[in-house]
Design an enzyme around this catalytic site. Structure first.
Site, PDB file in Angstrom:
ATOM      1  N   ARG A   1      12.000  -5.514   5.025  1.00 19.28           N
ATOM      2  CA  ARG A   1      11.695  -4.110   4.743  1.00 19.28           C
ATOM      3  C   ARG A   1      12.605  -3.178   5.539  1.00 19.28           C
ATOM      4  NH1 ARG A   1       5.671  -1.813   4.997  1.00 19.28           N
ATOM      5  NH2 ARG A   1       5.663  -2.472   7.172  1.00 19.28           N
TER       6      ARG A   1
ATOM      7  N   LYS B   1       0.818  -1.212   0.000  1.00 16.69           N
ATOM      8  CA  LYS B   1       0.000   0.000   0.000  1.00 16.69           C
ATOM      9  C   LYS B   1       0.857   1.269   0.000  1.00 16.69           C
ATOM     10  CE  LYS B   1      -2.169  -0.992   3.831  1.00 16.69           C
ATOM     11  NZ  LYS B   1      -1.687  -2.331   4.241  1.00 16.69           N
TER      12      LYS B   1
ATOM     13  N   ARG C   1       0.181  -9.125  13.229  1.00 22.47           N
ATOM     14  CA  ARG C   1      -0.449  -8.127  12.356  1.00 22.47           C
ATOM     15  C   ARG C   1      -1.301  -8.795  11.286  1.00 22.47           C
ATOM     16  NH1 ARG C   1       4.622  -5.384  10.467  1.00 22.47           N
ATOM     17  NH2 ARG C   1       3.355  -4.068   9.125  1.00 22.47           N
TER      18      ARG C   1
ATOM     19  N   ARG D   1      11.396  -1.323  11.048  1.00 20.90           N
ATOM     20  CA  ARG D   1      10.307  -0.897  11.932  1.00 20.90           C
ATOM     21  C   ARG D   1      10.122  -1.892  13.069  1.00 20.90           C
ATOM     22  NH1 ARG D   1       5.227   0.458   8.156  1.00 20.90           N
ATOM     23  NH2 ARG D   1       4.246  -0.804   9.767  1.00 20.90           N
TER      24      ARG D   1
ATOM     25  N   ARG E   1      -9.515   0.489   8.295  1.00 21.15           N
ATOM     26  CA  ARG E   1      -9.020  -0.830   8.652  1.00 21.15           C
ATOM     27  C   ARG E   1     -10.061  -1.620   9.437  1.00 21.15           C
ATOM     28  NH1 ARG E   1      -3.225   0.426   8.391  1.00 21.15           N
ATOM     29  NH2 ARG E   1      -1.971  -1.345   9.025  1.00 21.15           N
TER      30      ARG E   1
HETATM   31  P1  ADP Z   1       1.166  -1.934   7.833  1.00 20.25           P
HETATM   32  O1  ADP Z   1       2.505  -2.030   7.227  1.00 20.25           O
HETATM   33  O2  ADP Z   1       0.863  -3.006   8.840  1.00 20.25           O
HETATM   34  O3  ADP Z   1       0.071  -1.736   6.811  1.00 20.25           O
HETATM   35  P2  ADP Z   1       0.967   0.825   8.738  1.00 20.25           P
HETATM   36  O4  ADP Z   1       2.244   1.498   8.500  1.00 20.25           O
HETATM   37  O5  ADP Z   1      -0.175   1.152   7.819  1.00 20.25           O
HETATM   38  O6  ADP Z   1       1.217  -0.728   8.816  1.00 20.25           O
HETATM   39  O7  ADP Z   1       0.471   1.095  10.238  1.00 20.25           O
HETATM   40  C1  ADP Z   1       1.307   0.852  11.355  1.00 20.25           C
HETATM   41  C2  ADP Z   1       0.489   0.787  12.638  1.00 20.25           C
HETATM   42  O8  ADP Z   1      -0.239   2.013  12.834  1.00 20.25           O
HETATM   43  C3  ADP Z   1      -0.603  -0.289  12.650  1.00 20.25           C
HETATM   44  O9  ADP Z   1      -0.120  -1.549  13.033  1.00 20.25           O
HETATM   45  C4  ADP Z   1      -1.585   0.295  13.670  1.00 20.25           C
HETATM   46  O10 ADP Z   1      -1.167   0.105  14.988  1.00 20.25           O
HETATM   47  C5  ADP Z   1      -1.539   1.781  13.357  1.00 20.25           C
HETATM   48  N1  ADP Z   1      -2.576   2.158  12.363  1.00 20.25           N
HETATM   49  C6  ADP Z   1      -2.362   2.638  11.108  1.00 20.25           C
HETATM   50  N2  ADP Z   1      -3.528   2.848  10.472  1.00 20.25           N
HETATM   51  C7  ADP Z   1      -4.515   2.498  11.326  1.00 20.25           C
HETATM   52  C8  ADP Z   1      -5.932   2.479  11.265  1.00 20.25           C
HETATM   53  N3  ADP Z   1      -6.591   2.872  10.171  1.00 20.25           N
HETATM   54  N4  ADP Z   1      -6.603   2.036  12.354  1.00 20.25           N
HETATM   55  C9  ADP Z   1      -5.987   1.655  13.462  1.00 20.25           C
HETATM   56  N5  ADP Z   1      -4.654   1.625  13.593  1.00 20.25           N
HETATM   57  C10 ADP Z   1      -3.909   2.045  12.552  1.00 20.25           C
END
Ligand code: ADP
Length: 216
Positions: free
Chosen positions: A122, A13, A166, A155, A88
């Site tokens: 990553r 994404k 996750r 990360r 989400r």
């Molecule tokens: P990923 O690589 O898992 O898609 P992101 O970088 O999008 O991770 O998000 C990292 C963290 O930020 C998530 O694991 C969550 O804790 C929080 N987060 C991001 N977007 C949301 C959302 N829409 N709702 C709830 N938590 C979120």
């Protein structure tokens, strides 16, 4: 042009959104980046949400919806945006609908093996947030960002034990959005089964869908 990129963690994404934002001239809105910025700045909010993020759990809906709502009010979102990492959960999707209608949801389909391989390799730039991968998207110099010279790091939530958590969170809380948006006839699927396929190929698929649906 108001687009949502939907998909499991590590489905690309962020990588695709950062390229599409340049091609389409609308901002990329990554709630994950917004969460990490709050944590880095050690704000009160950052302290509260840091624990969820480190455990691979979702930040509570009310908190993230509030953050997103504020961001969407900024003038640069007037002509549209690419949402990366939001919604989400179903309540987040319902809240989004009340803020602004969405034109298209791109659902990224990536097998678990590919996701695990990608996330465990990553690297992210500490300074500008650019994304790299030790296997497929190597920086020119080890651990140094090509774009800004910043230091690359892994990360906290890309540690192997958190990755599986996750994925479980995604299956339980986010996957129901596929049926939700299908029902609304907003969902288009994109497939990436091979970890060696470069991002540009997937971007072309997404651009073709945008043309098909007359968004560009
Ligand atoms: P990923 O690589 O898992 O898609 P992101 O970088 O999008 O991770 O998000 C990292 C963290 O930020 C998530 O694991 C969550 O804790 C929080 N987060 C991001 N977007 C949301 C959302 N829409 N709702 C709830 N938590 C979120």
């Amino acid at each position: 042009m108001r687009i949502v990129l939907l998909g499991p963690p590590g489905s690309g994404k962020g990588t695709y959104a950062s390229r599409l934002t340049v091609k389409l001239g609308v901002p990329q809105i990554s709630t994950g980046d917004m969460v990490r910025e709050e944590i880095k700045a050690r704000t009160e909010l950052g302290k509260k949400i840091g624990e969820y993020s480190a455990r691979g759990e979702l930040v509570p809906d009310e908190t993230i919806i509030e953050m997103l709502k504020k961001r969407l009010e900024a003038p640069d979102c007037k002509k549209g945006f690419i949402l990366d990492g939001f919604p989400r959960t179903i309540p987040q999707a319902e809240a989004l609908e009340k803020i602004v209608p969405i034109g298209l949801v791109i659902n990224l389909n990536v097998p678990d093996e590919v996701i695990i391989l990608r996330l465990s390799n990553r690297l992210v730039c500490r300074r500008c947030g650019a994304i790299y991968n030790r296997l497929t998207l190597k920086p020119k110099i080890d651990n140094v960002c090509d774009k800004c010279g910043g230091e690359l790091y892994t990360r906290e939530d890309d540690q192997p034990k958190v990755i599986q958590d996750r994925l479980n969170v995604y299956r339980r809380q986010t996957e129901p959005l596929i049926a939700y948006y299908k029902k609304k006839r907003l969902l288009k699927d994109v497939y990436c089964k091979d970890p060696k396929v470069p991002p540009e190929v997937v971007i072309e698929d997404i651009m073709a869908i945008l043309k098909e649906t007359k968004l560009i």
